[in-house]
Every structure is written in C-alpha cells, then in structure tokens.
Design a protein around this motif. Sequence first.
Motif, short mmCIF file in Angstrom:
data_model
loop_
_atom_site.label_atom_id
_atom_site.label_comp_id
_atom_site.label_asym_id
_atom_site.label_seq_id
_atom_site.Cartn_x
_atom_site.Cartn_y
_atom_site.Cartn_z
N ARG A 15 0.92 -1.23 -0.11
CA ARG A 15 0.10 -0.05 0.01
C ARG A 15 1.04 1.29 -0.06
N LEU A 16 1.99 1.06 0.30
CA LEU A 16 2.92 2.37 0.36
C LEU A 16 3.22 2.78 -1.00
N ALA A 17 2.96 2.13 -2.08
CA ALA A 17 3.25 2.46 -3.43
C ALA A 17 2.21 3.55 -3.56
N ASP A 18 1.07 3.81 -2.70
CA ASP A 18 0.27 4.62 -3.23
C ASP A 18 0.17 6.27 -2.87
N GLU A 19 1.38 6.04 -1.99
CA GLU A 19 1.82 7.48 -1.34
C GLU A 19 2.21 8.48 -2.15
N ARG A 20 1.86 9.74 -2.19
CA ARG A 20 2.32 10.71 -3.29
C ARG A 20 3.58 11.13 -2.97
N VAL A 21 4.62 11.44 -4.03
CA VAL A 21 5.80 11.74 -3.64
C VAL A 21 5.63 13.65 -3.92
N ASP A 22 6.40 13.86 -2.93
CA ASP A 22 6.43 15.56 -2.61
C ASP A 22 7.68 15.93 -1.96
N HIS A 23 7.41 17.04 -1.28
CA HIS A 23 8.91 17.73 -0.60
C HIS A 23 9.11 17.08 0.47
N ARG A 24 8.42 16.01 0.98
CA ARG A 24 8.94 15.42 2.31
C ARG A 24 9.94 14.27 1.96
N PHE A 25 10.24 14.13 0.78
CA PHE A 25 11.22 12.98 0.32
C PHE A 25 12.53 13.53 -0.36
N GLY A 27 15.91 14.18 -2.47
CA GLY A 27 16.57 13.47 -3.22
C GLY A 27 15.79 13.13 -4.56
N LEU A 28 14.36 13.10 -4.26
CA LEU A 28 13.67 12.52 -5.59
C LEU A 28 13.38 13.78 -6.45
N PRO A 29 13.11 13.37 -7.89
CA PRO A 29 13.06 14.48 -8.69
C PRO A 29 11.90 15.59 -8.65
N PRO A 30 12.21 16.80 -8.74
CA PRO A 30 11.10 17.61 -8.29
C PRO A 30 9.81 17.48 -9.25
N ASP A 31 10.18 17.21 -10.57
CA ASP A 31 8.85 16.94 -11.37
C ASP A 31 8.09 15.65 -11.29
N ALA A 32 8.66 14.77 -10.33
CA ALA A 32 7.62 13.55 -9.96
C ALA A 32 6.58 14.08 -8.82
N ASP A 33 6.65 15.23 -8.37
CA ASP A 33 5.65 15.59 -7.23
C ASP A 33 4.23 15.28 -7.98
N GLY A 34 3.41 14.70 -7.21
CA GLY A 34 2.02 14.36 -7.59
C GLY A 34 2.12 12.77 -7.98
N LEU A 35 3.02 12.32 -8.24
CA LEU A 35 3.06 10.93 -8.71
C LEU A 35 2.81 10.03 -7.44
N THR A 36 2.11 8.91 -7.67
CA THR A 36 2.37 8.17 -6.48
C THR A 36 3.92 7.43 -6.62
N VAL A 37 4.20 6.74 -5.63
CA VAL A 37 5.51 6.13 -5.28
C VAL A 37 5.47 5.16 -6.39
N GLY A 38 4.34 4.20 -6.60
CA GLY A 38 4.53 3.32 -7.51
C GLY A 38 4.31 3.64 -8.90
N GLU A 39 3.69 4.78 -9.35
CA GLU A 39 3.81 5.31 -10.59
C GLU A 39 5.39 5.71 -10.86
N LEU A 40 6.03 6.42 -9.93
CA LEU A 40 7.27 6.72 -10.27
C LEU A 40 8.11 5.58 -10.41
N ALA A 41 8.18 4.40 -9.62
CA ALA A 41 8.77 3.43 -9.80
C ALA A 41 8.66 2.60 -11.09
N ALA A 42 7.58 2.82 -11.68
CA ALA A 42 7.18 2.35 -12.88
C ALA A 42 7.74 2.94 -14.21
N GLN A 43 8.33 3.93 -13.71
CA GLN A 43 9.14 5.01 -14.83
C GLN A 43 10.18 4.36 -14.86
N ARG A 44 10.91 3.72 -13.94
CA ARG A 44 12.21 3.29 -14.19
C ARG A 44 13.28 4.39 -14.53
#
Length: 431
Positions: A15-25, A27-44
């Motif tokens: 279920r953690l894959a459903d969490e939204r990527v944002d400023h809390r995390f 090192g992650l790409p700024p343009d990934a904000d709003g994606l779920t963690v699962g969606e970002l992982a799927a982009q490889r």
Amino acid sequence: MAAGQSLGPDALAARLADERVDHRFKGLPPDADGLTVGELAAQRRNVFTGGFTTPVLTLSAEALEHNLALLGTYSERHGLAFAPHGKTTMAPQLFARQLAHGAWGVTVAVPHQARVCRAFGVRRVFLANELVDAAALRWVAGLLADDPGFRFVCYVDSVRGVELMDRALAGSVRPVDVVVELAAGEGARTGVRTDEAALEVARAAARAASLRLVGVAGYEAQVPDASPRTVRAWLRRLVGLAAELDGAGLFADAEEIVLSAGGSEWFDAVADVFAGVPPLSAPVLKLLRSGAYVSHDHGHYERLTPFNRVPEEGALEPAFRLWAQVVSRPTRDEAFLNAGKRDVSYDLALPVPHLVRSGRDGTVRPAEGLAVTALSDQHAWLRTDPGGAEPEVGDWVALGLAHPCTVFEKWPLIPVVEADGTAVDYVRTFF
C-alpha cells in the motif's frame, strides 16, 4: 483485530506504493511531485539522468536481495529462528521481505517501533528492552486480547520492572511473555549482572499474574573486550542460565523456551554455542536478532562481520551508496560536497569516497586521492591529493557509509537501484 490486520505484511507494505511523492522526500525528482511512489517506480528513472537531486541515497537492488537471502539460509542451516532487528531500517517493505525469507518475526527496541510492526501486519514482535511504560503495556495487552495469533515477547531485568509490568497489565486477557535479560558483563548495557539476580527476577516474573516467563536473552556484542573466546564464554553462561531456570521449574507455563542473542558481529559464535543447548523441558526457540546485515556497510560491519571468520558460509555486500555533488573547489587540495551530517552516518566513521562521476560526460572513475576529513550540517570536507581523481565542481561523488542504523533514519524514502542506476523501487522508513 485492527482494521486491515487480516492482510499480511506483503499486502500492507504494498500500500505504500500509493503514497504521493512531494517535498517530504529529499533527493527525488522535483517533476515527480504528485505521482504515487508506484507510478514513479514504474517509470524506471535513472538516478543520474532522471531528474534526481543531490544528495541522494541509494540501495543496491542486487546487494539487498543477496543479503536478505544469505541470512535467511544461514539461520536455517544452523537451526536458528530469526527475528531481525527492525530498528535498523524501520522499513515495512524490508520487514515483509525478511519474513518472506523465513524470519520468525521482527525485533524492536521501543513501543513506537512495535506499533509500526503491527500496523504492517507483523505477527511476532520481540522487544529487546524491559518495557515499563504503562500506556504501551496496555496497548500490548489490547493487541493480545484482540488477536489470538499475535505473539509478543520482551525483556525483564529487575524485580521493580516486573512489579510495574504486572500492575499495568492487571486484568489482562493474555499474559505478556517475558525473558530474563542477562547483562554481558560489568560496564555493559542493561540486564541482570549476576546469576543470583537473574534467579530473583525470574522468580518474580514467574509469580506475576500478568506475565509468563518463557526464556532468557542478551546481547553478546556488549561483552567487555569481546573476542571469540570471551563471547563464547558468555553465550555458554546464557545457555547455562536457561538450564538453571528450567531446572527450577520456572518455565512451567512456557510452550517453548526462548533463548535469544545475536547482533551482526558475533552470530557465528551464537550459532556454534546454541548448537550445543542441552535438552530442556520444552522445545527451545533459538532466536537470532541481527539487523545491520540488510544493507551491510562500508567500514564498521564490513570489518566486523562474522563472515570474515567463516568465509565458506558466504559474504555480505554493502548496499548503500550516497551520491553527493561537488559544489565548491576553493583550493587545489580541498573540495566540498553538498552532503553532511543531515544525510550521512558519522557516529562510527566518516564516509569514504569510492567513485567520481563526471558532471561533463557521465564517465565514472575511482575516487583516488580523495578523503572526507570532516562534516558540517550540509557539507562534506573533501581532501584532494594531487594526481588523484581531481574532482571538479558539478561532479558526483559516491560515498560509502558505516553503521546502517544511523543512515536509514535520515532518509524517509530511498531509491532501490539496479547496477546501471535504474531506480526500480523505493523503500519507505518510519523513524
């Protein structure tokens, strides 16, 4: 049973894959904000070319799986149950993978960590401390009452602690299982110091209406001047204490007798000594509790791992790599990276430069002639010897880190990367 607890650790961690990527995390790409963690992982995305910002901590996908499998097979081969110490990672996804590799349960140190385990479906929790917090004890009692399949074990090391526990748990539906903690020696950490004190605490626990005495435990890495000889001597003492308490009839209510030890420095000694446990009045659960093996490290555990003594059993692989960027090169013999105490461990050793990735063309070279000499909050002080790697502003530097416990805590979401830098997953931590 709490809502969702019918699901297993794998499903709950997923279920953690459903969490939204944002400023809390970080090192992650700024343009990934709003994606779920699962969606970002799927982009490889590639950690070097996919928009990640520095500093960024990565976990090697290959080393992680290797280490998880190795301790699973090691424990099975030596007849040990395994409750890896969860405080190292506080990562439910890794708990689920440890359980999938055969772990009996998860070890924790404080109530918050036990709550994370339960929230993510861990059915057996070993709390390696004496628990005298009344609110936490009432929470444990409620879990035991609501879920007949939940197992909880914790230390006792004082008569006073037994009294406080029994008082807080008065009227509980199920007793709380406890093991007497034997200290590793004078000047060591917690635990009873003498066999006489251990017997006194054990008798108090056996009398307590709300407790069930089920075994003994300790932490052998605290043995003063630890060596193969002194650690094995203490482990034999622990086994002897279990036999003594069993002979006194103090485990009469136990369905199995718990005998537990084992950090990440001496599990070979634990395996050797526990192999010689004599027959007791009930089956013996020989419980190992190593935690740092998951990521291993560069430096501390790399030097102290038992696999250095028994190389025929295998070898762990360092999984962490912290990539930071050269942001200043004020003189020929120094440079500064944009990673510091907020990002890396420094309690056991300073980070060690391993690689330099060119900011111009992406080529990678060994970090020859580079050494971290100090850390500020957000800077690493880098000594640069002439004729070495000669980093320039914009280059990325890979740092090897010591002591996983103080690395994981600084990163709430960690990319898991394949050898070519492709991020295939993200590990969420809860500190």
